[in-house]
Motif scaffolding. Structure first.
Motif, PDB file in Angstrom:
ATOM      1  N   ASN A   1    -132.106  51.048 -47.531  1.00 55.46           N
ATOM      2  CA  ASN A   1    -132.732  52.293 -47.061  1.00 55.46           C
ATOM      3  C   ASN A   1    -134.196  52.033 -46.691  1.00 55.46           C
ATOM      4  O   ASN A   1    -135.137  52.507 -47.342  1.00 55.46           O
TER       5      ASN A   1
ATOM      6  N   HIS B   1    -121.031  57.743 -42.541  1.00 53.65           N
ATOM      7  CA  HIS B   1    -121.348  57.546 -43.969  1.00 53.65           C
ATOM      8  C   HIS B   1    -120.729  58.695 -44.776  1.00 53.65           C
ATOM      9  O   HIS B   1    -120.503  59.791 -44.260  1.00 53.65           O
TER      10      HIS B   1
ATOM     11  N   THR C   1    -122.233  55.036 -53.875  1.00 56.16           N
ATOM     12  CA  THR C   1    -121.307  56.092 -53.463  1.00 56.16           C
ATOM     13  C   THR C   1    -119.850  55.632 -53.580  1.00 56.16           C
ATOM     14  O   THR C   1    -119.016  56.347 -54.132  1.00 56.16           O
TER      15      THR C   1
ATOM     16  N   SER D   1    -123.168  52.347 -47.570  1.00 54.43           N
ATOM     17  CA  SER D   1    -124.019  51.640 -46.604  1.00 54.43           C
ATOM     18  C   SER D   1    -123.639  50.161 -46.487  1.00 54.43           C
ATOM     19  O   SER D   1    -123.678  49.608 -45.385  1.00 54.43           O
TER      20      SER D   1
ATOM     21  N   GLU E   1    -130.122  56.089 -57.427  1.00 53.64           N
ATOM     22  CA  GLU E   1    -131.367  56.626 -56.856  1.00 53.64           C
ATOM     23  C   GLU E   1    -131.912  57.760 -57.735  1.00 53.64           C
ATOM     24  O   GLU E   1    -132.985  58.293 -57.467  1.00 53.64           O
TER      25      GLU E   1
END
Ligand code: 13P
Ligand code: SF4
Length: 332
Positions: A122, A26, A242, A43, A227
């Motif tokens: 997550n 990651h 990301t 992810s 987040e």
């Protein structure tokens, strides 16, 4: 005797050539670990690309739920992790807390048939399985808006777990009404009911940090991960996963200053100049940073010795329903 990173890289390359193994990393991994990844990404990309991969072993450098997602999607693969590090947010909910959240909605006059649960990727497999069993699905930060749009089409209330910030940020972007379970608000009046979980790393960014950078470098752009708290995302020029952050920043002219609100390792390797970490406290994810190059080497060596370590196992029932929840996302 401790090997240097250079020596470890040579040994890792030798073992990768010899074994049927794909190393997956990651974006938040340490640089030296990220560099030995055959597949890298956010992810969602990691879940999709790893599913297509044919090696017998997947050596996953990331946090526990990510390795688990690979195992759930492809139970025939052998998934090992140098460190089975548990994402702090994923740890905030389990199947019992999930059931309690459903009960809270029931107690507030919303029966199960009017609830569509969505879990952020997550989360651990037991929570994904609960969601799958209730007809819901998984989302990631890059596709949450798309998934929620689809879910709303079913005319139900969305129970969004575990990240209250992602849930509220998407609701704000889409002009929907949301509340955090157990906090002020009337569930009957809301479209999205968010579980009270969060990422401690992304809570480090503050509105004062944004004001500081805007004052110091007029014209600077602020780019943040969803987040972060809604107050931070509302004050940002760009909000994205990301991969979306990387793309946005790489598209800027070289002299455009950008302050980025996400994990340190990613920000640090983005651009040689004009990129700043949006916090005076180093935003390192402790669990992502647990994996070292030495761990990667030892995990490969264990496969070579015929005694794999830290292998991910998911029981049959959990695997079945968690897979359904993940596949509903991948179909979109
Ligand atoms: P991405 O889905 O953007 O890769 O984020 C995963 C994560 O853990 C962010 O904290
Ligand atoms: Fe979990 Fe936060 Fe680390 Fe991402 S940065 S893996 S959400 S603890």
């Amino acid at each position: 005797m401790q090997l240097t990173n250079e020596e470890l890289r040579v040994k890792i390359d030798e073992l990768k050539k010899k074994l049927s193994v794909t190393v997956v990393a990651h974006f938040y991994q340490r640089d030296e670990v990220f560099e030995v990844g055959d597949i890298t990404g956010d992810s969602l990309e990691l879940a999709m690309k790893t599913k297509e991969d044919n090696a017998e072993f997947v050596l996953f450098c990331g946090v526990g739920f990510m390795g688990q997602s690979v195992k759930v999607l492809s139970p025939e693969k052998r998934v090992v992790m140098p460190k089975i590090a548990c994402c702090a947010m994923a740890r905030m909910i389990d199947s019992m807390y999930f059931d309690e959240s459903v009960k809270y909605l029931n107690d507030n006059g919303i029966p199960n048939e009017n609830i569509l649960p969505i879990t952020y990727i997550n989360s651990n497999a037991d929570v994904k399985a609960k969601v799958g069993e209730m007809g819901g699905m998984v989302c990631t930060s890059s596709n949450a808006k798309k998934i929620i749009t689809k879910a709303l089409g079913e005319g139900k209330k969305i129970l969004f777990v575990p990240d209250r910030c992602l849930g509220q940020n998407i609701a704000n972007q889409m002009g929907l009404k949301s509340m955090v379970i157990g906090h002020e608000g009337n569930p009957q009046e809301c479209d999205i009911l968010c579980y009270d979980g969060f990422c401690s790393v992304h809570q480090l960014f503050t509105v004062d940090d944004i004001a500081f950078y805007r004052k110091k470098y007029p014209g600077i752009l602020i780019a943040t991960h969803p987040e972060c708290d809604p107050a931070i995302c509302d004050a940002s020029d760009f909000v994205g996963s990301t991969s979306q952050l990387i793309k946005y920043i790489k598209e800027q002219p070289e002299d455009q200053k950008v302050a980025v609100g996400t994990e340190f390792n990613l920000v640090n390797r983005l651009r040689p100049k004009n990129t700043y970490v949006l916090s005076s406290t180093k935003p390192e994810c402790p669990t992502m940073n647990e994996t070292t190059l030495q761990d990667v080497y030892e995990t490969l060596k264990a496969i070579d010795d015929g005694e794999p370590i830290n292998e991910i196992e998911v029981d049959e029932k959990t695997q079945k329903w968690a897979k359904i929840a993940l596949e509903r996302m991948l179909e979109l």
